[in-house]
Design an enzyme around this catalytic site. Structure first.
Site, PDB file in Angstrom:
ATOM      1  N   HIS A  34       0.870  -1.188   0.000  1.00 11.95           N
ATOM      2  CA  HIS A  34       0.000   0.000   0.000  1.00 11.95           C
ATOM      3  C   HIS A  34       0.901   1.231   0.000  1.00 11.95           C
ATOM      4  O   HIS A  34       2.135   1.112  -0.035  1.00 11.95           O
ATOM      5  CB  HIS A  34      -0.951  -0.034   1.202  1.00 11.95           C
ATOM      6  CG  HIS A  34      -0.266  -0.235   2.519  1.00 11.95           C
ATOM      7  ND1 HIS A  34       0.600   0.686   3.061  1.00 11.95           N
ATOM      8  CD2 HIS A  34      -0.296  -1.284   3.389  1.00 11.95           C
ATOM      9  CE1 HIS A  34       1.052   0.237   4.216  1.00 11.95           C
ATOM     10  NE2 HIS A  34       0.532  -0.967   4.434  1.00 11.95           N
ATOM     11  N   GLY A  36       1.843   3.221   2.217  1.00 14.33           N
ATOM     12  CA  GLY A  36       2.838   3.314   3.294  1.00 14.33           C
ATOM     13  C   GLY A  36       4.133   2.643   2.869  1.00 14.33           C
ATOM     14  O   GLY A  36       5.226   3.201   3.005  1.00 14.33           O
ATOM     15  N   HIS A  37       3.994   1.427   2.303  1.00 14.31           N
ATOM     16  CA  HIS A  37       5.179   0.711   1.803  1.00 14.31           C
ATOM     17  C   HIS A  37       5.861   1.539   0.686  1.00 14.31           C
ATOM     18  O   HIS A  37       7.086   1.633   0.637  1.00 14.31           O
ATOM     19  CB  HIS A  37       4.782  -0.638   1.199  1.00 14.31           C
ATOM     20  CG  HIS A  37       4.184  -1.612   2.157  1.00 14.31           C
ATOM     21  ND1 HIS A  37       2.904  -2.075   2.039  1.00 14.31           N
ATOM     22  CD2 HIS A  37       4.701  -2.236   3.249  1.00 14.31           C
ATOM     23  CE1 HIS A  37       2.654  -2.957   3.010  1.00 14.31           C
ATOM     24  NE2 HIS A  37       3.725  -3.067   3.754  1.00 14.31           N
ATOM     25  N   GLY A 147       9.028   1.566   8.700  1.00 16.74           N
ATOM     26  CA  GLY A 147       7.981   2.546   8.989  1.00 16.74           C
ATOM     27  C   GLY A 147       7.840   2.798  10.481  1.00 16.74           C
ATOM     28  O   GLY A 147       7.969   1.881  11.300  1.00 16.74           O
ATOM     29  N   SER A 185      -2.433  -0.103   6.497  1.00 17.14           N
ATOM     30  CA  SER A 185      -1.931  -1.404   6.933  1.00 17.14           C
ATOM     31  C   SER A 185      -2.517  -2.471   6.021  1.00 17.14           C
ATOM     32  O   SER A 185      -3.683  -2.357   5.603  1.00 17.14           O
ATOM     33  CB  SER A 185      -2.374  -1.662   8.380  1.00 17.14           C
ATOM     34  OG  SER A 185      -2.269  -3.034   8.689  1.00 17.14           O
ATOM     35  N   SER A 186      -1.739  -3.491   5.742  1.00 24.25           N
ATOM     36  CA  SER A 186      -2.256  -4.591   4.921  1.00 24.25           C
ATOM     37  C   SER A 186      -3.469  -5.218   5.609  1.00 24.25           C
ATOM     38  O   SER A 186      -4.366  -5.733   4.952  1.00 24.25           O
ATOM     39  CB  SER A 186      -1.172  -5.650   4.710  1.00 24.25           C
ATOM     40  OG  SER A 186      -0.008  -5.054   4.178  1.00 24.25           O
ATOM     41  N   ARG A 187      -3.488  -5.164   6.948  1.00 22.64           N
ATOM     42  CA  ARG A 187      -4.572  -5.814   7.691  1.00 22.64           C
ATOM     43  C   ARG A 187      -5.885  -5.030   7.635  1.00 22.64           C
ATOM     44  O   ARG A 187      -6.924  -5.565   8.020  1.00 22.64           O
ATOM     45  CB  ARG A 187      -4.162  -6.057   9.150  1.00 22.64           C
ATOM     46  CG  ARG A 187      -3.110  -7.152   9.294  1.00 22.64           C
ATOM     47  CD  ARG A 187      -2.898  -7.550  10.754  1.00 22.64           C
ATOM     48  NE  ARG A 187      -2.101  -8.747  10.886  1.00 22.64           N
ATOM     49  CZ  ARG A 187      -0.796  -8.775  11.169  1.00 22.64           C
ATOM     50  NH1 ARG A 187      -0.137  -7.633  11.334  1.00 22.64           N
ATOM     51  NH2 ARG A 187      -0.144  -9.916  11.256  1.00 22.64           N
TER      52      ARG A 187
HETATM   53  P1  AMP Z   1       4.728  -4.996   6.670  1.00 24.24           P
HETATM   54  O1  AMP Z   1       4.587  -5.395   5.245  1.00 24.24           O
HETATM   55  O2  AMP Z   1       3.426  -4.700   7.342  1.00 24.24           O
HETATM   56  O3  AMP Z   1       5.637  -5.895   7.453  1.00 24.24           O
HETATM   57  O4  AMP Z   1       5.459  -3.591   6.639  1.00 24.24           O
HETATM   58  C1  AMP Z   1       6.675  -3.414   5.974  1.00 24.24           C
HETATM   59  C2  AMP Z   1       7.247  -2.076   6.340  1.00 24.24           C
HETATM   60  O5  AMP Z   1       6.328  -1.047   5.959  1.00 24.24           O
HETATM   61  C3  AMP Z   1       7.489  -1.907   7.850  1.00 24.24           C
HETATM   62  O6  AMP Z   1       8.705  -1.211   8.047  1.00 24.24           O
HETATM   63  C4  AMP Z   1       6.305  -1.091   8.279  1.00 24.24           C
HETATM   64  O7  AMP Z   1       6.550  -0.315   9.427  1.00 24.24           O
HETATM   65  C5  AMP Z   1       6.103  -0.204   7.066  1.00 24.24           C
HETATM   66  N1  AMP Z   1       4.733   0.315   7.029  1.00 24.24           N
HETATM   67  C6  AMP Z   1       3.589  -0.403   7.088  1.00 24.24           C
HETATM   68  N2  AMP Z   1       2.523   0.425   7.082  1.00 24.24           N
HETATM   69  C7  AMP Z   1       3.017   1.681   7.022  1.00 24.24           C
HETATM   70  C8  AMP Z   1       2.417   2.981   6.982  1.00 24.24           C
HETATM   71  N3  AMP Z   1       1.116   3.156   7.013  1.00 24.24           N
HETATM   72  N4  AMP Z   1       3.241   4.057   6.919  1.00 24.24           N
HETATM   73  C9  AMP Z   1       4.585   3.896   6.892  1.00 24.24           C
HETATM   74  N5  AMP Z   1       5.203   2.706   6.917  1.00 24.24           N
HETATM   75  C10 AMP Z   1       4.436   1.616   6.981  1.00 24.24           C
END
Ligand code: AMP
Length: 283
Positions: A34, A36-37, A147, A185-187
């Site tokens: 998304h 954020g990533h 993040g 968030s992916s969730r």
């Molecule tokens: P994940 O795929 O959820 O493990 O997240 C991968 C990276 O993306 C981690 O460093 C998270 O902190 C970051 N991340 C996830 N959601 C966000 C967001 N909304 N804003 C910034 N970074 C994010």
């Protein structure tokens, strides 16, 4: 964009890049990308010559009752987004490449992993520290980007990198939010329409608390009580923790003095959501 799924091939490719004098930024993710990533990737593109994205849903960071099996996945969509944002190499290993038969090593960060999410997710940060160490050893990046949405995770990685003399600069990127404030968030995909509405209680309770802090409130117990009361007015919510803690040690504090972390974990329906805010009363 190159796509690599074997550790040995990835190590070889990254060695060539380093030999050519170029710098590498690594963005570790579990995919289902998304905005954020993508923000982490934009930062990586800016900070280094070559941008490596890893996509790996890491089984060792999920508890037995957690959502490893159902965690959302979309490799095709992820690759398209990665290409658009300028990723050079995607590392997407299968589980048995990361954890081949006989695997028996763990990286454990003590102390800070015992607070906040560590209390309800025993072993979670061991899984995170172990997989990130492996990714660091495979890619050997100059810079790795995480993040602040997962503030404790960022703190754990910083601690680990310092403690184990990993020569990697760890960068934290501010949380990217939906227009109405919900942290991406992916969730979030798990939420139905009514739960999605209730999920706003996280950011709204943070805003409410910041208002009180602005008015001069510094007492942590009173602030936490107000936040809890605020969140519980929303349907489907079940608070896991509301914490105001030291922004470095993540230990609970009694009074906000200068900087602090406000960290919240709430189950909305069956979906566990977290949000974090860095408080700074010195400015
Ligand atoms: P994940 O795929 O959820 O493990 O997240 C991968 C990276 O993306 C981690 O460093 C998270 O902190 C970051 N991340 C996830 N959601 C966000 C967001 N909304 N804003 C910034 N970074 C994010």
């Amino acid at each position: 964009m190159e796509i690599i799924d074997k550790a040995a091939a990835m190590q070889k490719r990254c060695e060539e890049i380093r030999q050519s004098g170029k710098t590498i930024a690594l963005v570790p993710t579990m995919g289902f990308l998304h905005d954020g990533h993508l923000e982490l990737m934009r930062e990586g593109n800016w900070l280094a010559d070559i941008l490596v994205l890893s996509i790996f849903v890491n089984p060792t960071q999920f508890g037995p009752a957690e959502d490893y099996q159902t965690y959302p996945r979309d490799m095709e969509g992820d690759l398209q987004k990665a290409e658009e944002v300028g990723v050079d190499i995607v590392y997407a290993p299968p589980v048995d490449e990361m954890y081949p038969e006989g695997f028996q090593t763990k990286v454990i960060v003590e102390g800070i992993t015992k607070q906040l999410c560590g209390l309800s997710r025993p072993g979670h940060f061991d899984g995170v520290a172990t997989v990130v160490t492996k990714l660091f050893n495979i890619v050997k990046p100059n810079i790795a980007i995480f993040g602040k949405k997962d503030f404790q995770q960022l703190t754990v990685i910083r601690r680990m990198a310092r403690d184990l003399n990993m020569d990697i600069e760890i960068i934290g990127v501010p949380t990217v939010r939906e227009p109405d404030g919900l942290a991406m968030s992916s969730r979030n995909k798990y939420l139905n329409a009514e739960e999605r509405e209730s999920a706003l209680c996280l950011k709204k309770s943070i805003d409410m608390a910041l208002g009180l802090i602005n008015e001069g409130e510094r007492d942590v117990e009173r602030l936490k009580a107000s936040i809890r009361e605020f969140i519980l007015k929303y349907p489907f919510t079940n608070i896991e923790y509301v914490s105001i803690c030291d922004h470095l040690s993540l230990e609970e504090i009694g009074t906000i003095k200068e900087k602090a972390l406000l960290a919240i974990a709430v189950k909305v329906g069956k979906t566990r959501l977290i949000d974090n805010w860095e408080i700074d009363v010195t400015t």
